[in-house]
Design a protein around this motif. Structure first.
Motif, PDB file in Angstrom:
ATOM      1  N   LYS A  17     -20.222 -30.560  28.444  1.00 49.69           N
ATOM      2  CA  LYS A  17     -19.718 -29.622  27.431  1.00 49.69           C
ATOM      3  C   LYS A  17     -18.195 -29.526  27.437  1.00 49.69           C
ATOM      4  CE  LYS A  17     -22.082 -26.211  29.159  1.00 49.69           C
ATOM      5  NZ  LYS A  17     -22.768 -26.942  30.270  1.00 49.69           N
ATOM      6  N   GLY A  18     -17.622 -29.398  28.632  1.00 46.85           N
ATOM      7  CA  GLY A  18     -16.168 -29.263  28.724  1.00 46.85           C
ATOM      8  C   GLY A  18     -15.436 -30.485  28.206  1.00 46.85           C
ATOM      9  N   THR A  19     -15.936 -31.646  28.545  1.00 45.03           N
ATOM     10  CA  THR A  19     -15.327 -32.901  28.078  1.00 45.03           C
ATOM     11  C   THR A  19     -15.422 -33.009  26.559  1.00 45.03           C
ATOM     12  OG1 THR A  19     -15.978 -33.966  30.143  1.00 45.03           O
ATOM     13  CG2 THR A  19     -15.365 -35.412  28.319  1.00 45.03           C
ATOM     14  N   LEU A  20     -16.561 -32.616  25.999  1.00 50.53           N
ATOM     15  CA  LEU A  20     -16.748 -32.647  24.550  1.00 50.53           C
ATOM     16  C   LEU A  20     -15.763 -31.732  23.837  1.00 50.53           C
ATOM     17  CD1 LEU A  20     -20.629 -32.691  24.034  1.00 50.53           C
ATOM     18  CD2 LEU A  20     -19.001 -34.400  23.218  1.00 50.53           C
ATOM     19  N   THR A 122     -27.147 -31.896  25.534  1.00 45.61           N
ATOM     20  CA  THR A 122     -28.002 -32.451  26.578  1.00 45.61           C
ATOM     21  C   THR A 122     -27.703 -33.941  26.772  1.00 45.61           C
ATOM     22  OG1 THR A 122     -30.321 -32.909  27.188  1.00 45.61           O
ATOM     23  CG2 THR A 122     -29.810 -32.854  24.843  1.00 45.61           C
ATOM     24  N   PRO A 123     -27.884 -34.451  27.974  1.00 47.22           N
ATOM     25  CA  PRO A 123     -27.807 -35.908  28.149  1.00 47.22           C
ATOM     26  C   PRO A 123     -29.057 -36.549  27.549  1.00 47.22           C
ATOM     27  CG  PRO A 123     -28.437 -34.868  30.202  1.00 47.22           C
ATOM     28  CD  PRO A 123     -28.132 -33.760  29.242  1.00 47.22           C
ATOM     29  N   PRO A 124     -29.111 -37.884  27.437  1.00 47.32           N
ATOM     30  CA  PRO A 124     -30.267 -38.531  26.802  1.00 47.32           C
ATOM     31  C   PRO A 124     -31.579 -38.340  27.557  1.00 47.32           C
ATOM     32  CG  PRO A 124     -28.735 -40.169  27.687  1.00 47.32           C
ATOM     33  CD  PRO A 124     -28.038 -38.856  27.733  1.00 47.32           C
ATOM     34  N   ASP A 169     -22.764 -41.244  24.211  1.00 47.08           N
ATOM     35  CA  ASP A 169     -21.444 -41.855  24.048  1.00 47.08           C
ATOM     36  C   ASP A 169     -20.481 -40.776  23.549  1.00 47.08           C
ATOM     37  OD1 ASP A 169     -19.662 -44.353  23.605  1.00 47.08           O
ATOM     38  OD2 ASP A 169     -19.590 -43.289  21.697  1.00 47.08           O
ATOM     39  N   LEU A 170     -19.395 -40.532  24.298  1.00 46.64           N
ATOM     40  CA  LEU A 170     -18.489 -39.420  24.001  1.00 46.64           C
ATOM     41  C   LEU A 170     -17.918 -39.475  22.593  1.00 46.64           C
ATOM     42  CD1 LEU A 170     -16.949 -36.891  24.922  1.00 46.64           C
ATOM     43  CD2 LEU A 170     -15.167 -38.412  25.824  1.00 46.64           C
ATOM     44  N   GLU A 171     -17.362 -40.613  22.194  1.00 51.21           N
ATOM     45  CA  GLU A 171     -16.723 -40.729  20.877  1.00 51.21           C
ATOM     46  C   GLU A 171     -17.723 -40.469  19.750  1.00 51.21           C
ATOM     47  OE1 GLU A 171     -14.200 -43.997  18.223  1.00 51.21           O
ATOM     48  OE2 GLU A 171     -14.542 -44.350  20.362  1.00 51.21           O
ATOM     49  N   SER A 172     -18.913 -41.059  19.861  1.00 53.24           N
ATOM     50  CA  SER A 172     -19.950 -40.858  18.842  1.00 53.24           C
ATOM     51  C   SER A 172     -20.398 -39.405  18.798  1.00 53.24           C
ATOM     52  CB  SER A 172     -21.153 -41.756  19.126  1.00 53.24           C
ATOM     53  OG  SER A 172     -20.788 -43.112  19.062  1.00 53.24           O
ATOM     54  N   CYS A 173     -20.492 -38.794  19.976  1.00 48.55           N
ATOM     55  CA  CYS A 173     -20.944 -37.405  20.051  1.00 48.55           C
ATOM     56  C   CYS A 173     -19.940 -36.452  19.416  1.00 48.55           C
ATOM     57  CB  CYS A 173     -21.179 -37.036  21.517  1.00 48.55           C
ATOM     58  SG  CYS A 173     -22.105 -35.509  21.726  1.00 48.55           S
ATOM     59  N   VAL A 174     -18.657 -36.702  19.638  1.00 45.33           N
ATOM     60  CA  VAL A 174     -17.606 -35.877  19.033  1.00 45.33           C
ATOM     61  C   VAL A 174     -17.666 -35.973  17.512  1.00 45.33           C
ATOM     62  CG1 VAL A 174     -15.098 -35.705  18.710  1.00 45.33           C
ATOM     63  CG2 VAL A 174     -16.049 -35.918  21.015  1.00 45.33           C
ATOM     64  N   LYS A 175     -17.843 -37.180  16.992  1.00 52.98           N
ATOM     65  CA  LYS A 175     -17.958 -37.359  15.542  1.00 52.98           C
ATOM     66  C   LYS A 175     -19.191 -36.657  14.998  1.00 52.98           C
ATOM     67  CE  LYS A 175     -15.512 -41.807  15.290  1.00 52.98           C
ATOM     68  NZ  LYS A 175     -15.655 -43.262  15.029  1.00 52.98           N
TER      69      LYS A 175
END
Length: 209
Positions: A17-20, A122-124, A169-175
Motif C-alpha cells: 500500500k505504501g509503495t503504491l 492484495t497481492p496475486p 506489477d507496480l506500474e500497471s497497478c498505479v495506472k
C-alpha cells in the motif's frame, strides 16, 4: 474546479500500500496524501504537518468532542486520527485525497463520507504475500504468522470495498488505480449536484421557460 474525492486504501500487511501511494503521488499531480494527527512525540527527522500533525492529548480530545476527526483510534497509549478540516480543504481544492487505514477505520469514514471510494489492495495470491513479508528481512516467523492471522480476519471484510486492486506489477497497478478513480468520479452517487441541476433545467425547458 471539480471537487476531489476521498479514496480509502486498505489491504493486507505486505500488499504494498505504501509503495503504491508514493508511486501515485509521483506519477499524477491530482492526489494528496491525508496527514494523520497524533499525540505521540515526533521522532528524529519528522516534521509537523508532513509525517503527522503532532498534538497534545487535550487538543486531540477536543477535536473528538467537536467531531473534527473522520476517524481515530488509540494505540500503545497514543491517539491517532484523521483531521476532517485538512481532508475537506484538500477535496475542495480539487485534490483526490488518499487515506490509508484498516477496515474498521474505513467503515467509520464511510459514515461521514458515504461517497468515498474504498479500495482493497492484495497481492496475486497468499504465497506471494508470505514471500513479500519474508523479503522485508525484518519479520520473524512468529510475526509473519501473526500478520497472516490478521490477514485471514481482514479477508472477511473485502466485500465492503468497491474495488479489489491486485498489486502484481507496480506500474500497471498505479495506472489501474488512477483509471478506477477517474471512472468513479462519474458515478451518479458522486454527482448529485449535477443530476439535480440537469433535472431542474429539463423541467424548465419542458415548460418553455
Amino acid at each position: 474546479m471539480d471537487k476531489g474525492i476521498l479514496i480509502v486504501l486498505s489491504g493486507f500487511s505486505g500488499a504494498g500500500k505504501g509503495t503504491l501511494m508514493k508511486a501515485l503521488l509521483k506519477t499524477y499531480d491530482n492526489y494528496a496524501l491525508s496527514v494523520s494527527m497524533t499525540t505521540r512525540s515526533p521522532r528524529p527527522g519528522e516534521v509537523d504537518g508532513r509525517e503527522y500533525f503532532f498534538s497534545t492529548k487535550e487538543v486531540f480530545e477536543e477535536k473528538i468532542a467537536q467531531n473534527g476527526l473522520i476517524e481515530y483510534a488509540e494505540y500503545c497509549g497514543n491517539y491517532y486520527g484523521t483531521p476532517r478540516d485538512y481532508v475537506e480543504k484538500q477535496l475542495a481544492a480539487g485534490k483526490d485525497v488518499i487515506l490509508e487505514i484498516e477496515i474498521q477505520g474505513m467503515r467509520k469514514v464511510k459514515k461521514m463520507f458515504p461517497e468515498m471510494l474504498p479500495l482493497f489492495v492484495t497481492p496475486p495470491d497468499a504465497g506471494e504475500l508470505v514471500r513479500r513479508l519474508r523479503g522485508r528481512g525484518t519479520e520473524s516467523d512468529e510475526a509473519i504468522a501473526g500478520r497472516l492471522s490478521t490477514a485471514i480476519i481482514e479477508s472477511e471484510g473485502i466485500e465492503d470495498y468497491e474495488y479489489i486492486v491486485v498489486n502484481d506489477d507496480l506500474e500497471s497497478c498505479v495506472k489501474e488505480i488512477h483509471a478506477i478513480v477517474q471512472a468513479a468520479k462519474r458515478a451518479p452517487a458522486r454527482n448529485k449536484e449535477f443530476i439535480k441541476t440537469i433535472r431542474e433545467e429539463l423541467k424548465l425547458l419542458s415548460k418553455g421557460e
